[in-house]
Design an enzyme around this catalytic site. Structure first.
Site, mmCIF file in Angstrom:
data_model
loop_
_atom_site.group_PDB
_atom_site.id
_atom_site.type_symbol
_atom_site.label_atom_id
_atom_site.label_comp_id
_atom_site.label_asym_id
_atom_site.label_seq_id
_atom_site.Cartn_x
_atom_site.Cartn_y
_atom_site.Cartn_z
ATOM 1 N N HIS A 78 -3.805 2.210 12.666
ATOM 2 C CA HIS A 78 -4.148 3.605 12.354
ATOM 3 C C HIS A 78 -3.167 4.583 12.990
ATOM 4 O O HIS A 78 -2.649 5.489 12.328
ATOM 5 C CB HIS A 78 -5.562 3.943 12.822
ATOM 6 C CG HIS A 78 -5.834 5.410 12.767
ATOM 7 N ND1 HIS A 78 -6.113 6.075 11.593
ATOM 8 C CD2 HIS A 78 -5.784 6.365 13.735
ATOM 9 C CE1 HIS A 78 -6.242 7.372 11.839
ATOM 10 N NE2 HIS A 78 -6.046 7.569 13.131
ATOM 11 N N ASP B 22 11.344 8.097 17.948
ATOM 12 C CA ASP B 22 10.612 6.855 18.213
ATOM 13 C C ASP B 22 9.758 7.025 19.458
ATOM 14 O O ASP B 22 10.013 7.911 20.280
ATOM 15 C CB ASP B 22 11.587 5.697 18.458
ATOM 16 C CG ASP B 22 12.149 5.742 19.880
ATOM 17 O OD1 ASP B 22 11.676 4.978 20.734
ATOM 18 O OD2 ASP B 22 13.038 6.590 20.141
ATOM 19 N N CYS C 3 -8.638 2.785 8.080
ATOM 20 C CA CYS C 3 -9.548 3.825 7.594
ATOM 21 C C CYS C 3 -10.116 3.489 6.216
ATOM 22 O O CYS C 3 -11.208 3.938 5.867
ATOM 23 C CB CYS C 3 -8.831 5.176 7.557
ATOM 24 S SG CYS C 3 -8.553 5.869 9.203
ATOM 25 N N ASP D 5 17.908 0.084 21.343
ATOM 26 C CA ASP D 5 18.387 0.990 22.378
ATOM 27 C C ASP D 5 19.314 0.212 23.308
ATOM 28 O O ASP D 5 19.491 -0.994 23.160
ATOM 29 C CB ASP D 5 17.226 1.631 23.131
ATOM 30 C CG ASP D 5 16.356 0.609 23.856
ATOM 31 O OD1 ASP D 5 16.755 -0.562 23.957
ATOM 32 O OD2 ASP D 5 15.263 0.979 24.314
ATOM 33 N N CYS E 58 -6.850 10.072 6.371
ATOM 34 C CA CYS E 58 -5.866 9.004 6.610
ATOM 35 C C CYS E 58 -6.023 7.920 5.557
ATOM 36 O O CYS E 58 -7.139 7.539 5.194
ATOM 37 C CB CYS E 58 -6.059 8.421 8.009
ATOM 38 S SG CYS E 58 -4.932 7.061 8.400
ATOM 39 N N CYS F 246 -4.675 4.794 5.891
ATOM 40 C CA CYS F 246 -4.274 3.508 6.468
ATOM 41 C C CYS F 246 -5.285 2.402 6.132
ATOM 42 O O CYS F 246 -6.422 2.663 5.728
ATOM 43 C CB CYS F 246 -4.097 3.622 7.981
ATOM 44 S SG CYS F 246 -5.634 3.620 8.934
#
Length: 377
Positions: A336, A267, A310, A94, A305, A307
């Protein structure tokens, strides 16, 4: 730009949302996509290798903070952000405008740029459109942003009019200062809640022919219906063959609503920031891992999930780590939340390709909860 372009692959017949491929010097990425924020050349608590494993496509870093430390020259000597942080995928920086303008009364906005004090040592600093480009050229991200004024909400029409006119002038100055053909410079559409100012800003930037366009000044305290209207007021004036980036948005429902309105990129620091305080995103709404009921709960955070957290750890263990203020716990919770938004983006892309994004939104809300429109995460 031969190294950077947007390829529109499919428009959802049900919603008008876009599925596309963004071609960059460091690889192709699918849109719509969520970009994790690595403010200081690191997504807090998560290694670059982990990010790639969980399906992250683009990482965002912050010009303002990297300018203050370690300094853009150090990053340039290291070979740019990619080598400095050992990440070989696409990156975005940015302009630093949001951080500077969030300093409030401690900064002074002038036509030439912004004067303010360093948050580290109090030293006087000056950021101009040209300086923002110079810093980002040295950082070396694939996508970089024009310096704009992120005006507060609410703001009077007169204030916003003058702010938009300055943002347009600054965009022109930044574009004239930018000479690196391997970096795509985006113009940022401002205008607050005023449709005619959004139109004016968007049209002026499109005339300058930027490789991509951002929508700024949203998610700064306004109600959700106002935010969605801001997006609609801006996006209708943007070209279909360029990427559209909604800045600073990471609430799960906002990702879906943004995609429905034609956004390709978004974002936010939200997933890692709230994770460090024990707040988790799940397919069945928000979860606070501090809750006593999880003390003997040996199931994963979210059975839907996929991930790393998890797949390997239980709510009871994660609660123990968080209550004990263990750093590993903050990493696992952050993994997560970031993967949740990346997985949600994947689901959004699939729904677009199947022409059923509006149906997907209703299915998501049935599980996640319909009060999300009344509050932030």
């Amino acid at each position: 730009m031969k190294d950077f372009w947007y390829e529109l692959k499919h428009v959802c017949k049900q919603s008008g949302a876009r599925y596309g491929i963004l071609h960059t010097p460091h690889g192709d990425v699918e849109t719509p996509m969520f970009m994790p924020v690595g403010t200081l050349a690191t997504v807090k608590g998560i290694a670059p290798e982990m990010l790639k494993e969980m399906g992250s496509q683009v990482i965002l870093s912050n010009t303002y903070h990297l300018w203050l430390r370690p300094g853009e020259d150090i990053v340039a000597k290291a070979g740019g952000l990619h080598k400095f942080m050992n990440y070989d995928g696409p990156m975005l920086t940015d302009s630093g405008g949001f951080q500077v303008f969030s300093l409030g009364k401690t900064r002074k906005i002038k036509e030439e740029g912004v004067y303010f004090k360093s948050i580290i040592d109090g030293k006087s600093l000056f950021l101009s459109p040209e300086k923002a480009i110079d810093i980002q050229n040295k950082l070396g991200a694939d996508m970089i942003m024009s310096l704009d004024e992120c005006a507060p909400y609410p703001a009077t029409y007169d204030y916003m009019k003058h702010s938009v006119e300055r943002t347009i002038r600054w965009a022109k100055r930044g574009k004239e200062a930018h000479h690196n053909e391997k970096q795509a410079l985006f113009g940022i559409v401002q205008g607050g809640e005023y449709p005619d100012l959004r139109e004016k800003c968007a049209k002026a930037l499109v005339e300058m022919d930027f490789p991509g366009y951002s929508i700024g000044g949203t998610s700064v305290g306004e109600p959700k219906d106002v935010m969605y209207k801001m997006v609609e007021d801006a996006i209708q004036w943007l070209p279909e063959d360029k990427p559209r980036y909604l800045m600073g948005v990471g609430n799960p429902i906002d990702l879906i609503e943004a995609a429905i309105r034609g956004i390709d990129m978004y974002d936010c620091v939200l997933p890692t920031r709230v994770a460090r305080h024990g707040a988790l995103m799940t397919h069945h709404g928000r979860m606070n891992i501090n809750n006593e009921k999880f003390k003997e709960d040996f199931t994963p955070i979210d059975s839907e999930c996929d991930c790393y957290t998890c797949r390997n750890y239980t709510r009871a263990y994660l609660r123990h780590l968080h209550k004990s203020d263990e750093l590993f716990g903050k990493t696992l919770l952050s993994i997560h939340n970031v993967r949740f938004l990346l997985q949600l983006s994947e689901d959004i892309r699939k729904a677009i390709q199947e022409d059923r994004l509006l149906d997907f939104k209703e299915e998501f809300l049935d599980k996640y909860g319909r009060d999300v429109y009344k509050r932030a995460f």
